[in-house]
Design a protein around this motif. Sequence first.
Motif, PDB file in Angstrom:
ATOM      1  N   ILE A 189       0.841  -1.206   0.000  1.00 43.82           N
ATOM      2  CA  ILE A 189       0.000   0.000   0.000  1.00 43.82           C
ATOM      3  C   ILE A 189       0.874   1.254   0.000  1.00 43.82           C
ATOM      4  CG2 ILE A 189      -1.691   1.359   1.295  1.00 43.82           C
ATOM      5  CD1 ILE A 189      -2.794  -1.216   2.451  1.00 43.82           C
ATOM      6  N   LEU A 248      -0.759  -5.466  -5.101  1.00 40.70           N
ATOM      7  CA  LEU A 248      -1.571  -5.106  -3.935  1.00 40.70           C
ATOM      8  C   LEU A 248      -2.692  -6.129  -3.721  1.00 40.70           C
ATOM      9  CD1 LEU A 248      -2.258  -3.119  -1.692  1.00 40.70           C
ATOM     10  CD2 LEU A 248      -3.399  -1.664  -3.366  1.00 40.70           C
ATOM     11  N   PHE A 301      -3.150  -8.483  -0.559  1.00 38.53           N
ATOM     12  CA  PHE A 301      -4.386  -8.474   0.229  1.00 38.53           C
ATOM     13  C   PHE A 301      -4.963  -9.882   0.369  1.00 38.53           C
ATOM     14  CE2 PHE A 301      -8.936  -8.851   0.367  1.00 38.53           C
ATOM     15  CZ  PHE A 301      -9.165  -8.315   1.627  1.00 38.53           C
ATOM     16  N   THR A 330      -6.942  -0.261   1.645  1.00 39.59           N
ATOM     17  CA  THR A 330      -6.622  -1.114   0.487  1.00 39.59           C
ATOM     18  C   THR A 330      -7.650  -0.871  -0.631  1.00 39.59           C
ATOM     19  OG1 THR A 330      -5.854  -2.810   2.025  1.00 39.59           O
ATOM     20  CG2 THR A 330      -6.205  -3.482  -0.261  1.00 39.59           C
TER      21      THR A 330
END
Length: 589
Positions: free
Chosen positions: A512, A538, A542, A570
């Motif tokens: 992030i 990302l 996640f 996010t």
Amino acid sequence: MQKLLDLISKEVMEAFAANGYDGKYGKATLSNRPDLCEYQCNGALAAAKEYRCAPLKIAESVAKSLKGNPMFASVESVKPGFLNLVLALDFLAGYLKEMAADEERLGCEKCKAPKTIMIDYGGPNVAKPLHVGHLRSAIIGESVKRLGKFMGHSVIGDVHLGDWGLQMGLIITELRERKPGLVYFDEGYQGEYPKEPPFTISELEEIYPSASAKSKEDGAYKEEAMQATYELQHGRKGYQALLGHILDVSLNDLKRNYENLSVSFELWKGESDAQPYIPDMVRKMKQDGFAYLSDGALVVDVKEDTDTKEVPPCMILKSDGASLYNTTDLATIVWRMKDYRPDEIIYVVDKRQELYFTQVFRCARKTGLVEPGTELKFLGFGTMNGKDGKPFKTREGGVMRLEYLVSGINEEMYKKITDNHTVEEEEARKTAKIVALSAIKYGDLSNQASKDYVFDIDRFTSFEGNTGPYILYTIVRIKSILKKYQAEKAMPEGAGILPARSDSEKALMLEISKFNGMMENAYEETAPHKVCSYIYDLANAFNHFYHETKIMAEPDEMQQAGYIKLLELTKRALEICIDILGFEAPERM
Ligand code: ARG
């Protein structure tokens, strides 16, 4: 907000200086050994040469100075003189909290000196249906535009319609053959021309290809079309009225098509809008001694001593005085400078036109059409190929119309969405359209623009792997957790992102944190594919975190709220990025 990498470099530079070395050696980079550290600095190796001592000694002394620095969990000097840096959990959480506080931009500052940038993209040809070759220009141009706007520039997209070439003469000629009685062909006609166009869009789309085919077989027919083009360009009233109709009918259709792609233009100018500027431009080029006659045509030399390949002269007017593609592009620069005085004009065009644009840019510069401060940039894109590695075609081998390509993918997506579960028809159709657009755009934008790529529908529409639907799936997953949380609990007072408790959580936080640096870099390099690779990393980080963490079952209220805050951040980062890429996420899928 400062970039994380800059904050790290600042500390390391100070440590170099504190030990009597030039601070410049303290520049940190992202680690290329993520198994050992998160960031690294190799400056001691270079410093060793200047100061004639062992690199490891320098690294050791710098590491010693950084001991106890709250930014780092550990700083290690390793052979032959690397510095391995691991960020402190508190510091990283603090950085992310600051990002989250700036919901609009997540700490990515607008540029200090905003520019006026014009982007020439789309480039459809009037009266010809859009084909897949126009797809890339639209997708890339739109994204480059949104990226520029996000960075705070004033960006103007201009569609630059192809509405002035031989195709216009062909349509007029064919129309005259079919309907000779129309007033547009009566040279003595003095009255007003009818408001209603003498054809529909489907007629128009049929007229052009048949005229074009005829002209290839019939020399006299082609002559006639060239004559009509010339007369149109030299002010024949009836033909100009016809051009108006062709534009109206065609534009409606084009606008609908671009809207379906979430592509929009600030300006709907065309080649024909450049016409009024041609005579003066040509006169000046002659007067200043740049343009001269060569075999009857008017040209400007644009070759340079350093050229390794031949760059032929830029042709300004054909021997019959008719204008060319070059002429309109140059005259377009004239009105763009006059009306907008852009700092930059970016052309998003097939890379096979690169030499042509080299000629146009040099000619514009040499003849003073652009001011020295105005940059002319060619963003050439590669070919969209089929699975056979040849330019994308229909199954029958013809040119694929953009509309059919898009509806085919919508259909494919609809099948996927309704395959496994029961969804209402209307919602499924809507979702399919949103997800299909992500498949098309991400499939294109995740490649470096200049490269050819294979348009692989099966791969692009997959919910797994480096695809648009995978990114959307990740966002939808976050949305559903957030909804569940909201339905069950109230966010406790004082909740915020907390220091990571697991490797996967820290890894997510590190991804992030690259947001502002990535965005600046993507803008500077006019590279939407960098936005794609950021969101792919990302999304992976996640999903890894999600699989390893019991978010909804977390007993500690503050800890759970911290997770939720991290999820929100996010999601926000992913959403800003896909908006720049030109698509959005559905609520469910
Ligand atoms: N209409 C052109 C084509 O279809 C593209 C136009 C590109 N832009 C420009 N300023 N020449 O190939």
